[in-house]
Design a protein around this motif. Sequence first.
Motif, PDB file in Angstrom:
ATOM      1  N   TYR A  29       0.835  -1.208   0.000  1.00 32.98           N
ATOM      2  CA  TYR A  29       0.000   0.000   0.000  1.00 32.98           C
ATOM      3  C   TYR A  29       0.866   1.254   0.000  1.00 32.98           C
ATOM      4  O   TYR A  29       0.574   2.230  -0.706  1.00 32.98           O
ATOM      5  N   ALA A  30       1.947   1.240   0.791  1.00 39.40           N
ATOM      6  CA  ALA A  30       2.837   2.401   0.847  1.00 39.40           C
ATOM      7  C   ALA A  30       3.493   2.656  -0.506  1.00 39.40           C
ATOM      8  O   ALA A  30       3.636   3.809  -0.946  1.00 39.40           O
ATOM      9  N   GLU A  31       3.894   1.584  -1.197  1.00 40.38           N
ATOM     10  CA  GLU A  31       4.500   1.746  -2.514  1.00 40.38           C
ATOM     11  C   GLU A  31       3.503   2.352  -3.501  1.00 40.38           C
ATOM     12  O   GLU A  31       3.866   3.175  -4.346  1.00 40.38           O
ATOM     13  N   ASP A  32       2.234   1.960  -3.391  1.00 32.29           N
ATOM     14  CA  ASP A  32       1.207   2.528  -4.276  1.00 32.29           C
ATOM     15  C   ASP A  32       1.030   4.026  -4.023  1.00 32.29           C
ATOM     16  O   ASP A  32       0.895   4.817  -4.968  1.00 32.29           O
ATOM     17  N   VAL A  33       1.028   4.427  -2.757  1.00 29.42           N
ATOM     18  CA  VAL A  33       0.876   5.847  -2.420  1.00 29.42           C
ATOM     19  C   VAL A  33       2.075   6.647  -2.918  1.00 29.42           C
ATOM     20  O   VAL A  33       1.929   7.743  -3.486  1.00 29.42           O
ATOM     21  N   LEU A  34       3.281   6.114  -2.735  1.00 24.94           N
ATOM     22  CA  LEU A  34       4.482   6.808  -3.192  1.00 24.94           C
ATOM     23  C   LEU A  34       4.499   6.936  -4.716  1.00 24.94           C
ATOM     24  O   LEU A  34       4.911   7.975  -5.260  1.00 24.94           O
ATOM     25  N   VAL A  89       2.894  16.818   4.163  1.00 24.72           N
ATOM     26  CA  VAL A  89       2.507  15.522   3.612  1.00 24.72           C
ATOM     27  C   VAL A  89       3.694  14.869   2.904  1.00 24.72           C
ATOM     28  O   VAL A  89       3.953  13.667   3.058  1.00 24.72           O
ATOM     29  N   LYS A  90       4.452  15.659   2.138  1.00 28.34           N
ATOM     30  CA  LYS A  90       5.610  15.119   1.442  1.00 28.34           C
ATOM     31  C   LYS A  90       6.690  14.679   2.427  1.00 28.34           C
ATOM     32  O   LYS A  90       7.414  13.703   2.172  1.00 28.34           O
ATOM     33  N   ARG A  91       6.804  15.377   3.552  1.00 33.39           N
ATOM     34  CA  ARG A  91       7.769  14.963   4.584  1.00 33.39           C
ATOM     35  C   ARG A  91       7.375  13.588   5.133  1.00 33.39           C
ATOM     36  O   ARG A  91       8.231  12.716   5.343  1.00 33.39           O
ATOM     37  N   ILE A  96       7.990   7.528   5.034  1.00 35.70           N
ATOM     38  CA  ILE A  96       7.456   6.224   4.624  1.00 35.70           C
ATOM     39  C   ILE A  96       8.404   5.548   3.635  1.00 35.70           C
ATOM     40  O   ILE A  96       8.588   4.324   3.678  1.00 35.70           O
ATOM     41  N   ARG A  97       9.035   6.350   2.750  1.00 36.28           N
ATOM     42  CA  ARG A  97       9.966   5.798   1.776  1.00 36.28           C
ATOM     43  C   ARG A  97      11.063   4.968   2.450  1.00 36.28           C
ATOM     44  O   ARG A  97      11.495   3.925   1.925  1.00 36.28           O
TER      45      ARG A  97
END
Length: 225
Positions: A29-34, A89-91, A96-97
């Motif tokens: 899910y995190a990869e999809d958001v990124l 949000v980008k931070r 998350i990255r």
Amino acid sequence: MKDLGDLHYFLGMQVTRTPRGFFLSQQRYAEDVLERAGMTKCKPASTPIDTHSKLSSQDGAPLDDCSSYRSLQACLHMHEPRDARLALVKRILRYIRGTTHLGLHLAASSTTDVMAYSHADWAGCPDTRRSTSGYRVYIGDSVISWSSKRQPTVSRSSAEAEYRAIANAVAECAAGSASCCESLAATFQRPPYWCAVTMCQQCTCMLRLRRSVGACDDTSLYSSS
């Protein structure tokens, strides 16, 4: 009903079976958001947010194109997003990255004791002066429930904000204990609750509720300078 076999992925949560128990993560899910944010190759950040600065709803300039902010499902200030909020949000996405491999371990434990920890950030919102409360609930060594959300009303003191956080944790434990007892036919001991209440700069009080989850009036107060 149909048996679908072992659980591997559900509502954005990956479940991996290990010799110790279960490992829960949201890497996919995190990869999809990124990828949706165009930040798959961004530089990771070591922390999710700068805790020393707090933005109000009017900080920063309004965004010319709000679609990028809203597409990230940022839940705050959707009606009028600003560049300062987008930077926050980008931070978080940069954090998350660097942490997509992290998750929660759920392992078998020799005890079924329920333990809850709570805390509150008094008057943390610069616009409404409302506090943010959070809690974590454990069964044995495994965390089973957690929350962090803004309180619905303004607290007149840090102690009041902490008591509201305790009430949320108590309610969660009451519901969780009842559910586990019903589904697992298990008997849980009455859970202790730990909360750090800052009464002044020199005194930190540890507050432990001793009775069952329904009796919140009987408390024991410990203090240390």
